[in-house]
Motif scaffolding. Structure first.
Motif, PDB file in Angstrom:
ATOM      1  N   VAL A 208     -29.956   9.587  21.409  1.00 20.03           N
ATOM      2  CA  VAL A 208     -30.910   9.451  20.309  1.00 20.03           C
ATOM      3  C   VAL A 208     -30.227   9.732  18.972  1.00 20.03           C
ATOM      4  O   VAL A 208     -30.462   9.046  17.976  1.00 20.03           O
ATOM      5  CB  VAL A 208     -32.117  10.390  20.523  1.00 20.03           C
ATOM      6  CG1 VAL A 208     -33.026  10.379  19.304  1.00 20.03           C
ATOM      7  CG2 VAL A 208     -32.892   9.975  21.761  1.00 20.03           C
ATOM      8  N   ALA A 209     -29.364  10.746  18.937  1.00 22.32           N
ATOM      9  CA  ALA A 209     -28.655  11.067  17.697  1.00 22.32           C
ATOM     10  C   ALA A 209     -27.780   9.908  17.255  1.00 22.32           C
ATOM     11  O   ALA A 209     -27.673   9.611  16.053  1.00 22.32           O
ATOM     12  CB  ALA A 209     -27.811  12.324  17.893  1.00 22.32           C
ATOM     13  N   ALA A 210     -27.137   9.220  18.191  1.00 23.06           N
ATOM     14  CA  ALA A 210     -26.313   8.067  17.841  1.00 23.06           C
ATOM     15  C   ALA A 210     -27.155   6.943  17.254  1.00 23.06           C
ATOM     16  O   ALA A 210     -26.721   6.232  16.332  1.00 23.06           O
ATOM     17  CB  ALA A 210     -25.562   7.567  19.072  1.00 23.06           C
ATOM     18  N   MET A 211     -28.367   6.782  17.751  1.00 19.98           N
ATOM     19  CA  MET A 211     -29.252   5.737  17.245  1.00 19.98           C
ATOM     20  C   MET A 211     -29.779   6.055  15.858  1.00 19.98           C
ATOM     21  O   MET A 211     -29.940   5.156  15.015  1.00 19.98           O
ATOM     22  CB  MET A 211     -30.420   5.535  18.205  1.00 19.98           C
ATOM     23  CG  MET A 211     -30.018   4.983  19.567  1.00 19.98           C
ATOM     24  SD  MET A 211     -31.388   5.038  20.749  1.00 19.98           S
ATOM     25  CE  MET A 211     -32.571   3.954  19.943  1.00 19.98           C
ATOM     26  N   THR A 212     -30.062   7.335  15.591  1.00 18.79           N
ATOM     27  CA  THR A 212     -30.691   7.705  14.326  1.00 18.79           C
ATOM     28  C   THR A 212     -29.694   8.118  13.256  1.00 18.79           C
ATOM     29  O   THR A 212     -30.022   8.120  12.066  1.00 18.79           O
ATOM     30  CB  THR A 212     -31.671   8.862  14.537  1.00 18.79           C
ATOM     31  OG1 THR A 212     -30.947  10.017  14.995  1.00 18.79           O
ATOM     32  CG2 THR A 212     -32.738   8.513  15.544  1.00 18.79           C
ATOM     33  N   GLY A 213     -28.481   8.532  13.657  1.00 29.20           N
ATOM     34  CA  GLY A 213     -27.522   9.014  12.681  1.00 29.20           C
ATOM     35  C   GLY A 213     -27.655  10.482  12.386  1.00 29.20           C
ATOM     36  O   GLY A 213     -26.980  11.014  11.502  1.00 29.20           O
ATOM     37  N   GLU A 214     -28.530  11.171  13.125  1.00 30.43           N
ATOM     38  CA  GLU A 214     -28.704  12.602  12.941  1.00 30.43           C
ATOM     39  C   GLU A 214     -28.023  13.356  14.068  1.00 30.43           C
ATOM     40  O   GLU A 214     -28.231  13.065  15.238  1.00 30.43           O
ATOM     41  CB  GLU A 214     -30.186  12.984  12.951  1.00 30.43           C
ATOM     42  CG  GLU A 214     -30.920  12.619  11.692  1.00 30.43           C
ATOM     43  CD  GLU A 214     -32.302  13.267  11.648  1.00 30.43           C
ATOM     44  OE1 GLU A 214     -32.646  13.984  12.599  1.00 30.43           O
ATOM     45  OE2 GLU A 214     -32.999  13.057  10.667  1.00 30.43           O
ATOM     46  N   ASP A 215     -27.214  14.335  13.715  1.00 32.52           N
ATOM     47  CA  ASP A 215     -26.608  15.202  14.716  1.00 32.52           C
ATOM     48  C   ASP A 215     -27.439  16.458  14.941  1.00 32.52           C
ATOM     49  O   ASP A 215     -27.337  17.112  15.962  1.00 32.52           O
ATOM     50  CB  ASP A 215     -25.193  15.598  14.299  1.00 32.52           C
ATOM     51  CG  ASP A 215     -24.274  14.384  14.287  1.00 32.52           C
ATOM     52  OD1 ASP A 215     -24.439  13.501  15.146  1.00 32.52           O
ATOM     53  OD2 ASP A 215     -23.409  14.312  13.403  1.00 32.52           O
TER      54      ASP A 215
ATOM     55  N   ASP B 178     -42.571   1.518  13.443  1.00 27.64           N
ATOM     56  CA  ASP B 178     -41.537   2.201  14.212  1.00 27.64           C
ATOM     57  C   ASP B 178     -40.336   2.508  13.329  1.00 27.64           C
ATOM     58  O   ASP B 178     -39.281   2.899  13.823  1.00 27.64           O
ATOM     59  CB  ASP B 178     -41.115   1.384  15.437  1.00 27.64           C
ATOM     60  CG  ASP B 178     -40.619  -0.006  15.070  1.00 27.64           C
ATOM     61  OD1 ASP B 178     -40.475  -0.290  13.862  1.00 27.64           O
ATOM     62  OD2 ASP B 178     -40.379  -0.813  15.983  1.00 27.64           O
ATOM     63  N   GLU B 179     -40.509   2.333  12.017  1.00 31.36           N
ATOM     64  CA  GLU B 179     -39.435   2.629  11.069  1.00 31.36           C
ATOM     65  C   GLU B 179     -39.557   4.072  10.593  1.00 31.36           C
ATOM     66  O   GLU B 179     -40.613   4.502  10.111  1.00 31.36           O
ATOM     67  CB  GLU B 179     -39.497   1.683   9.878  1.00 31.36           C
ATOM     68  CG  GLU B 179     -39.197   0.236  10.222  1.00 31.36           C
ATOM     69  CD  GLU B 179     -37.745   0.029  10.642  1.00 31.36           C
ATOM     70  OE1 GLU B 179     -36.894   0.862  10.244  1.00 31.36           O
ATOM     71  OE2 GLU B 179     -37.462  -0.934  11.356  1.00 31.36           O
ATOM     72  N   LEU B 180     -38.475   4.812  10.692  1.00 34.73           N
ATOM     73  CA  LEU B 180     -38.519   6.232  10.350  1.00 34.73           C
ATOM     74  C   LEU B 180     -38.869   6.454   8.886  1.00 34.73           C
ATOM     75  O   LEU B 180     -39.602   7.387   8.549  1.00 34.73           O
ATOM     76  CB  LEU B 180     -37.171   6.882  10.680  1.00 34.73           C
ATOM     77  CG  LEU B 180     -36.773   6.866  12.156  1.00 34.73           C
ATOM     78  CD1 LEU B 180     -35.401   7.494  12.339  1.00 34.73           C
ATOM     79  CD2 LEU B 180     -37.801   7.577  13.011  1.00 34.73           C
ATOM     80  N   ASP B 181     -38.349   5.614   7.990  1.00 36.58           N
ATOM     81  CA  ASP B 181     -38.660   5.784   6.574  1.00 36.58           C
ATOM     82  C   ASP B 181     -40.152   5.659   6.317  1.00 36.58           C
ATOM     83  O   ASP B 181     -40.713   6.384   5.479  1.00 36.58           O
ATOM     84  CB  ASP B 181     -37.905   4.752   5.739  1.00 36.58           C
ATOM     85  CG  ASP B 181     -36.419   5.053   5.644  1.00 36.58           C
ATOM     86  OD1 ASP B 181     -36.038   6.220   5.860  1.00 36.58           O
ATOM     87  OD2 ASP B 181     -35.635   4.129   5.366  1.00 36.58           O
ATOM     88  N   ASP B 182     -40.814   4.744   7.011  1.00 38.93           N
ATOM     89  CA  ASP B 182     -42.257   4.583   6.841  1.00 38.93           C
ATOM     90  C   ASP B 182     -42.998   5.828   7.311  1.00 38.93           C
ATOM     91  O   ASP B 182     -43.981   6.259   6.689  1.00 38.93           O
ATOM     92  CB  ASP B 182     -42.762   3.384   7.647  1.00 38.93           C
ATOM     93  CG  ASP B 182     -42.198   2.060   7.176  1.00 38.93           C
ATOM     94  OD1 ASP B 182     -41.568   2.024   6.107  1.00 38.93           O
ATOM     95  OD2 ASP B 182     -42.375   1.055   7.888  1.00 38.93           O
ATOM     96  N   LEU B 183     -42.540   6.400   8.397  1.00 42.13           N
ATOM     97  CA  LEU B 183     -43.281   7.483   9.042  1.00 42.13           C
ATOM     98  C   LEU B 183     -43.034   8.841   8.412  1.00 42.13           C
ATOM     99  O   LEU B 183     -43.820   9.771   8.605  1.00 42.13           O
ATOM    100  CB  LEU B 183     -42.926   7.521  10.533  1.00 42.13           C
ATOM    101  CG  LEU B 183     -43.336   6.254  11.300  1.00 42.13           C
ATOM    102  CD1 LEU B 183     -42.662   6.209  12.674  1.00 42.13           C
ATOM    103  CD2 LEU B 183     -44.852   6.178  11.453  1.00 42.13           C
ATOM    104  N   ARG B 184     -41.954   8.968   7.645  1.00 40.39           N
ATOM    105  CA  ARG B 184     -41.660  10.268   7.023  1.00 40.39           C
ATOM    106  C   ARG B 184     -42.706  10.660   5.987  1.00 40.39           C
ATOM    107  O   ARG B 184     -42.802  11.827   5.616  1.00 40.39           O
ATOM    108  CB  ARG B 184     -40.273  10.242   6.381  1.00 40.39           C
ATOM    109  CG  ARG B 184     -39.132  10.237   7.383  1.00 40.39           C
ATOM    110  CD  ARG B 184     -37.790  10.490   6.708  1.00 40.39           C
ATOM    111  NE  ARG B 184     -36.710  10.374   7.668  1.00 40.39           N
ATOM    112  CZ  ARG B 184     -35.896   9.326   7.773  1.00 40.39           C
ATOM    113  NH1 ARG B 184     -36.060   8.295   6.954  1.00 40.39           N
ATOM    114  NH2 ARG B 184     -34.943   9.284   8.677  1.00 40.39           N
TER     115      ARG B 184
END
Length: 513
Positions: free
Chosen positions: A249-256, A469-475
């Motif tokens: 999941v971290a690889a998909m989102t760019g968050e470690d 399903d876009e993280l920017d929208d949901l933040r």
């Protein structure tokens, strides 16, 4: 460090050649970079997963691997030989086939006709030999253990059977590399198990698969290797058994690590409920019960096939639900009626702006005001001055790049067209604003403008439902309901991390792995 000789893909000399290898592939569509020096290597007999968020480049890679488009840079090879020219369709069919989420089977034809479409058995007189065609179809299906009556129309097949017929058709051309694009999206649990059994059987017979799915648990159930794309680039390739779910999941989102979120101001205890959805059942069987209060922004998240869009469209009247009730500010909406939803104070940004959101041949002013004739009328007639004044406010408030309200919407960029759709949703000062994939296909600045509108709407006391399903929208949401396979499987409170949200949408519980 090993200095052993390596092949083009970095593997040691002597290993079997990859079934397919894409090396530093770049593909541009105008100013958009869909793939940027992305690579993938799929080896014989494996089931290789390709995962990534929307816009990661998966679909573009599939188009390149199946010969539907050529890369601008980079190279593709099959079994160590360069890919054939795009025009040589027979050569491509012998190497690769894709079974898409949307079936390519023609429902009005029989199974046998679909299997041998445009390559029917003919006699010397040029006439089709139907008995021979059916025998060949039966032999083809039997060879790959597909139990379907070749005489029946394809419309009678289940989703699962259509997939098996498409796989058999691909194998009949000689291809032994099959791309499965979201193959489980329309299958129930038993159907998924049968599909996975068939994949394992075919793999034992020398067939190689590239498996594309939003459901990460399936990656661990059926795949050997996984490749992650993010933002049009290759991020990693690793054995599935060696990659934990949080790492994937971290690889998909760019968050470690989990990133903190700003705390939202608590709603007043007496904030009224503006949206009440009770026991809603869509035509596809998705179910939803939820509430949203005045000044609250609620997210409805989920991957493809989760049912989130169908539920949202049932709420606003774009689709007629099979059951349940929707109430806006105490008024029960008439099922399947957009006019009734508008009259109740619902503003909508639909998923497909081209099909449902705009009339391209009309001007900005006409598009923005078409749902609020009462606001631009005088003595029962449309006032051009009032219409244009409202459109100019929209142009200014949403930073629409246009010379004036009379510019045809067809002349605007995608981002500015989406701003016009948002302007129309806001024109009636809605009590409930429903945004379905509101920033899909727009540039960063347009995205910032569109999402920035939500803060103004909530300050006015409206409720907002963001379906994406876009993280920017949901933040921007106070809380997020997550749907998976037609059901709400969780609710994330303020402070949720990207990793937790993505994992929930993919059907993975990071706290129980």
């Amino acid at each position: 460090m090993s200095t052993a000789p390596q092949t083009l893909d970095g593997g040691p000399v002597g290993e079997r050649r990859p079934v397919v290898e894409a090396v530093r592939v770049t593909r541009r569509f105008g100013s958009t970079v869909a793939l940027c020096e992305a690579s993938i290597v799929v080896r014989p007999g494996e089931t290789h997963a390709l995962v990534g968020r929307n816009g990661a480049g998966k679909s573009t890679l599939v188009g390149i691997l199946t010969g539907l488009q050529a890369p601008d840079d980079g190279a593709v090879a099959f079994d160590g030989s360069p890919a054939p020219p795009l025009g040589d369709r027979d050569a491509w069919r012998r190497r690769v086939a894709c079974v898409y989420q949307k079936s390519t089977i023609i429902p009005t034809l029989t199974v046998a006709e679909n299997l041998f479409l445009n390559r029917h058995a003919r006699g010397r007189d040029g006439l089709i030999r139907w008995s021979r065609l059916r025998r060949e179809a039966e032999r083809t299906l039997a060879a790959w253990s597909v139990e379907v009556d070749v005489r029946q129309p394809a419309s009678a097949l289940s989703v699962e059977q259509r997939q098996f017929v498409e796989i058999a058709r691909a194998l009949s051309f000689g291809a032994r590399f099959i791309i499965l694009d979201e193959p489980t999206a329309q299958l129930d649990g038993a159907g998924i198990n049968r599909l996975f059994t068939r994949i394992r059987d075919l793999r034992a017979q020398g067939v190689t698969f590239l498996f594309i799915s939003h459901h990460l648990q399936e990656i661990y159930d059926i795949c050997d290797q996984v490749t992650v794309f993010r933002d049009a680039r290759h991020i990693l390739t690793a054995p599935v058994a060696e990659l934990s779910r949080p790492a994937l999941v971290a690889a998909m989102t760019g968050e470690d690590v989990a990133m903190p979120r700003a705390e939202h101001r608590p709603l007043p205890a007496d904030a009224p409920v503006l949206l009440s959805v009770r026991d809603l059942v869509t035509s596809s069987g998705a179910e939803l019960t939820m509430e949203a209060r005045a000044g609250e922004v609620v997210g409805l998240a989920g991957s493809g096939g989760s049912g989130k869009v169908e539920a949202a469209e049932a709420i606003v009247g774009l689709a007629r639900p099979a059951g349940g009730t929707v109430t806006v500010d105490g008024r029960a909406l008439r099922p399947g009626s957009v006019p009734d939803a508008l009259a109740a104070g619902v503003g909508l940004v639909p998923q497909d702006r081209h099909r449902e959101g705009l009339v391209p041949s009309l001007s900005i002013a006409e598009n923005v005001t078409m749902t609020v004739p009462d606001r631009i009328s005088r003595y029962g007639l449309i006032s051009p001055d009032r219409r244009d004044a409202l459109a100019r406010r929209t142009i200014a408030d949403l930073a629409v790049k246009a010379t004036g309200p009379h510019v045809p919407v067809a002349d605007l960029s995608g981002g500015n067209q989406q701003k016009v759709v948002m302007g129309r949703a806001l024109a009636g000062d809605p009590k409930l604003l429903v945004l379905i994939a509101p920033t899909a296909g727009v540039d960063v600045r347009s995205k910032q403008t569109l999402l920035g509108v939500v803060a103004d709407v909530r300050r006015r006391g409206a409720a907002v439902l963001v379906v994406s399903d876009e993280l920017d929208d949901l933040r921007i949401c106070d809380r997020v309901l997550v749907m998976f396979q037609g059901r709400v499987v969780g609710e994330l409170a303020p402070g949720w991390s990207d990793n937790d949200l993505v994992a929930a949408m993919e059907g993975v519980d990071l706290h129980h792995v």
